[in-house]
Write a protein that holds these residues in place. Structure first.
Motif, PDB file in Angstrom:
ATOM      1  N   ARG A 102      -1.113  14.024 -26.495  1.00 28.02           N
ATOM      2  CA  ARG A 102      -0.949  15.470 -26.684  1.00 28.02           C
ATOM      3  C   ARG A 102      -0.065  16.074 -25.586  1.00 28.02           C
ATOM      4  N   ARG A 103      -0.344  15.705 -24.365  1.00 29.51           N
ATOM      5  CA  ARG A 103       0.444  16.227 -23.238  1.00 29.51           C
ATOM      6  C   ARG A 103       1.906  15.791 -23.315  1.00 29.51           C
ATOM      7  N   ILE A 104       2.118  14.533 -23.674  1.00 29.83           N
ATOM      8  CA  ILE A 104       3.492  14.018 -23.748  1.00 29.83           C
ATOM      9  C   ILE A 104       4.263  14.743 -24.849  1.00 29.83           C
ATOM     10  N   LEU A 105       3.569  14.964 -25.969  1.00 30.03           N
ATOM     11  CA  LEU A 105       4.219  15.663 -27.078  1.00 30.03           C
ATOM     12  C   LEU A 105       4.650  17.072 -26.648  1.00 30.03           C
ATOM     13  N   LEU A 106       3.773  17.786 -25.949  1.00 31.04           N
ATOM     14  CA  LEU A 106       4.107  19.131 -25.448  1.00 31.04           C
ATOM     15  C   LEU A 106       5.335  19.084 -24.547  1.00 31.04           C
ATOM     16  N   ILE A 122       7.275   3.433 -10.926  1.00 34.96           N
ATOM     17  CA  ILE A 122       6.710   2.906 -12.164  1.00 34.96           C
ATOM     18  C   ILE A 122       6.535   1.389 -12.072  1.00 34.96           C
ATOM     19  N   SER A 123       7.506   0.725 -11.420  1.00 28.52           N
ATOM     20  CA  SER A 123       7.424  -0.736 -11.343  1.00 28.52           C
ATOM     21  C   SER A 123       6.260  -1.205 -10.464  1.00 28.52           C
ATOM     22  N   HIS A 124       5.741  -0.329  -9.617  1.00 30.56           N
ATOM     23  CA  HIS A 124       4.611  -0.708  -8.760  1.00 30.56           C
ATOM     24  C   HIS A 124       3.271  -0.557  -9.453  1.00 30.56           C
ATOM     25  N   ILE A 125       3.258   0.164 -10.580  1.00 36.45           N
ATOM     26  CA  ILE A 125       1.973   0.417 -11.246  1.00 36.45           C
ATOM     27  C   ILE A 125       2.007   0.052 -12.732  1.00 36.45           C
ATOM     28  N   PRO A 179       0.617   9.283 -17.681  1.00 30.80           N
ATOM     29  CA  PRO A 179       1.783   8.857 -18.474  1.00 30.80           C
ATOM     30  C   PRO A 179       2.830   9.955 -18.642  1.00 30.80           C
ATOM     31  N   GLU A 180       2.382  11.184 -18.806  1.00 30.80           N
ATOM     32  CA  GLU A 180       3.288  12.323 -18.956  1.00 30.80           C
ATOM     33  C   GLU A 180       4.357  12.375 -17.853  1.00 30.80           C
ATOM     34  N   ASN A 181       3.962  12.106 -16.616  1.00 29.60           N
ATOM     35  CA  ASN A 181       4.921  12.153 -15.505  1.00 29.60           C
ATOM     36  C   ASN A 181       5.979  11.068 -15.647  1.00 29.60           C
ATOM     37  N   ALA A 182       5.567   9.901 -16.143  1.00 27.42           N
ATOM     38  CA  ALA A 182       6.531   8.821 -16.357  1.00 27.42           C
ATOM     39  C   ALA A 182       7.511   9.218 -17.455  1.00 27.42           C
ATOM     40  N   VAL A 183       6.999   9.824 -18.522  1.00 22.97           N
ATOM     41  CA  VAL A 183       7.878  10.241 -19.622  1.00 22.97           C
ATOM     42  C   VAL A 183       8.899  11.257 -19.112  1.00 22.97           C
ATOM     43  N   LYS A 184       8.438  12.207 -18.294  1.00 24.89           N
ATOM     44  CA  LYS A 184       9.356  13.210 -17.749  1.00 24.89           C
ATOM     45  C   LYS A 184      10.488  12.535 -16.962  1.00 24.89           C
ATOM     46  N   GLU A 185      10.141  11.637 -16.075  1.00 25.86           N
ATOM     47  CA  GLU A 185      11.157  10.949 -15.268  1.00 25.86           C
ATOM     48  C   GLU A 185      12.135  10.179 -16.154  1.00 25.86           C
ATOM     49  N   LEU A 186      11.595   9.513 -17.177  1.00 26.81           N
ATOM     50  CA  LEU A 186      12.456   8.669 -18.006  1.00 26.81           C
ATOM     51  C   LEU A 186      13.355   9.509 -18.908  1.00 26.81           C
ATOM     52  N   VAL A 243       0.845  -1.200   0.000  1.00 34.25           N
ATOM     53  CA  VAL A 243       0.000   0.000   0.000  1.00 34.25           C
ATOM     54  C   VAL A 243       0.878   1.247   0.000  1.00 34.25           C
ATOM     55  N   VAL A 244       1.896   1.242   0.858  1.00 39.49           N
ATOM     56  CA  VAL A 244       2.805   2.382   0.958  1.00 39.49           C
ATOM     57  C   VAL A 244       3.415   2.689  -0.410  1.00 39.49           C
ATOM     58  N   ASN A 245       3.890   1.657  -1.077  1.00 42.65           N
ATOM     59  CA  ASN A 245       4.539   1.851  -2.362  1.00 42.65           C
ATOM     60  C   ASN A 245       3.579   2.366  -3.423  1.00 42.65           C
ATOM     61  N   LYS A 246       2.360   1.888  -3.397  1.00 50.93           N
ATOM     62  CA  LYS A 246       1.372   2.350  -4.381  1.00 50.93           C
ATOM     63  C   LYS A 246       0.983   3.800  -4.115  1.00 50.93           C
ATOM     64  N   ILE A 247       0.846   4.160  -2.842  1.00 49.03           N
ATOM     65  CA  ILE A 247       0.522   5.550  -2.506  1.00 49.03           C
ATOM     66  C   ILE A 247       1.658   6.464  -2.957  1.00 49.03           C
ATOM     67  N   ALA A 248       2.891   6.052  -2.670  1.00 44.95           N
ATOM     68  CA  ALA A 248       4.048   6.856  -3.060  1.00 44.95           C
ATOM     69  C   ALA A 248       4.116   7.001  -4.569  1.00 44.95           C
ATOM     70  N   ALA A 249       3.850   5.919  -5.280  1.00 45.00           N
ATOM     71  CA  ALA A 249       3.893   5.961  -6.747  1.00 45.00           C
ATOM     72  C   ALA A 249       2.891   6.969  -7.282  1.00 45.00           C
ATOM     73  N   GLY A 250       1.718   7.048  -6.650  1.00 46.90           N
ATOM     74  CA  GLY A 250       0.670   7.962  -7.092  1.00 46.90           C
ATOM     75  C   GLY A 250       1.073   9.419  -6.994  1.00 46.90           C
ATOM     76  N   GLU A 251       1.989   9.718  -6.072  1.00 46.22           N
ATOM     77  CA  GLU A 251       2.449  11.096  -5.910  1.00 46.22           C
ATOM     78  C   GLU A 251       3.336  11.533  -7.062  1.00 46.22           C
ATOM     79  N   ILE A 252       4.064  10.595  -7.629  1.00 48.77           N
ATOM     80  CA  ILE A 252       5.020  10.926  -8.681  1.00 48.77           C
ATOM     81  C   ILE A 252       4.426  10.711 -10.062  1.00 48.77           C
ATOM     82  N   ILE A 253       3.711   9.603 -10.211  1.00 48.82           N
ATOM     83  CA  ILE A 253       3.170   9.261 -11.522  1.00 48.82           C
ATOM     84  C   ILE A 253       1.649   9.373 -11.487  1.00 48.82           C
ATOM     85  N   GLU A 254       1.156  10.554 -11.853  1.00 47.67           N
ATOM     86  CA  GLU A 254      -0.295  10.752 -11.913  1.00 47.67           C
ATOM     87  C   GLU A 254      -0.846  10.323 -13.248  1.00 47.67           C
TER      88      GLU A 254
END
Ligand code: ADP
Ligand code: MG
Length: 357
Positions: A182-186, A108-111, A29-36, A16-27
């Motif tokens: 669209r968001r990822i492209l921007l 990302i690996s948790h979701i 797909p755009e957030n995942a692209v930024k991190e990567l 649960v902790v890991n999933k909650i934490a993941a939600g803070e960073i990766i809301e």
């Protein structure tokens, strides 16, 4: 038991902790692209290619030609708070890499179902590893969770499949792959404009041609022309200012639209020490300056890259790093305002001179 009695405190389970934490960073797909993308830039890549299926919800793949990852480090790659970028808290005050929290790949690996293929420059072959919930896991059809040797060229490919497959609320909220695309492209466009020595591409799975393709030969102005059109590119003014004694070490460079250019909404690309950040405060300040030069309803374009001494910037405000805090923010806003006024006034004067003669 008595219904008015206090509830007992219990620690949440690790999952649960890991999933909650993941939600803070990766809301989304755009957030995942930024991190990567930031990981690719941190590893000195000069080519970054993004491939998306359903706006990254089905597949989101980033390939780079960076340093690659040591085979021995693969078991730790997706473990939370494991990083190669800092070793102690003090390092944060001088951190030059985008990453430092060691949370992105873990989250990302948790979701999602995460596959990493990587090859270092001097390695004979590459390695492929599959991750679930922060740990190495067997890929479909494999018995072992150990990384498998594979062919490949130098660099790293991170493939994120079925993002949010185990987060039902997110899955429902993010049905529209087109909007995510669209968001990822921007986002990629902004990184490409700032990082002019890196070539970027973004492609939809199944398309033969990339939607965005900016080779490393393209200079910043070429990139802006490609992304925002020639009308903006020919109406840009250089912006460059240095801090005085109070703002020792501060500088700002960029390109800003002149009074001939009108966008419907302000486009503000703001980088602080190379980080793409948001600042409504700075945006408002600069919009105010433009309001004296632009007709009503017209909005400007601004690309600004600020350099602030690392010791005066706090990047550790939020896991997403979208906001940074820095010292002397009011003085910096004032300096940018007055310089922008000057840039626009000079252009005004120059133009009226040309009209008269
Ligand atoms: P952070 O970037 O904060 O260190 P991440 O979870 O994003 O945390 O990445 C963990 C580690 O994995 C990094 O510190 C880095 O060593 C390695 N890594 C991730 N992506 C790449 C990449 N594209 N190329 C090389 N190394 C990478
Ligand atoms: Mg990172």
């Amino acid at each position: 038991s008595d219904s008015s009695s206090a509830r007992r405190i219990r620690p949440l389970g690790e999952a649960v902790v890991n999933k909650i934490a993941a939600g803070e960073i990766i809301e989304r797909p755009e957030n995942a692209v930024k991190e990567l993308i930031e990981n690719s830039l941190d590893s000195e890549s000069t080519i970054i290619d993004v491939l998306l299926k359903e706006g990254g919800l089905k597949l989101l793949q980033i390939s780079d030609n960076g340093t690659g990852i040591y085979n021995d480090d693969l078991p730790l790659l997706c473990q939370r708070f494991s990083t190669s970028k800092i070793t102690k808290f003090e390092d944060l005050s001088s951190v030059k890499t985008f990453g430092f929290r060691g949370e992105a790949l873990a989250s990302i690996s948790h979701i999602s179902r995460l596959t990493v293929t990587t090859k270092r420059k001097d390695a004979v072959h590459g390695w492929r590893a599959f991750y679930i919930d922060g740990k190495l896991a067997p890929a479909t059809g494999h018995g072992s969770s150990a990384p498998q040797p594979c062919a490949g060229k130098q660099g790293t490919v991170v493939s994120v499949e079925d993002l949010f497959y185990n987060v039902p609320s997110r899955k429902v909220a993010l049905k529209n792959g087109a909007e995510e695309f669209r968001r990822i492209l921007l986002l990629i466009q902004k990184y490409a404009i700032h990082n002019e020595s890196v070539s970027f591409s973004c492609k939809k799975f199944g398309d033969s041609a990339a939607t965005l393709s900016l080779s490393s030969r393209f200079r910043r102005i070429d990139r802006i022309r490609q992304v925002y059109g020639s009308n903006l590119a020919k109406n840009l003014l250089p912006f460059e200012v240095y801090g005085g004694s109070l703002l020792e070490g501060f500088s700002a460079q960029g390109l800003v639209s002149n009074a001939n250019y009108a966008s419907k909404k302000t486009v503000f690309l703001l980088f602080i020490n190379n980080r793409l950040v948001e600042s409504t405060d700075l945006r408002k300040n600069l919009e105010e300056v433009y309001s004296e030069f632009l007709p009503k309803g017209a909005s400007p374009f601004l690309y600004l890259s600020l350099n602030i001494p690392e010791s005066q910037v706090d990047v550790n405000v939020h896991p997403s790093k979208r906001v940074v805090h820095f010292l002397h923010d009011q003085e910096i806003a004032d300096l940018l305002r007055s310089h922008l006024s000057k840039v626009l006034e000079n252009e005004d004067a120059r133009r009226s001179y040309h009209v008269q003669t």
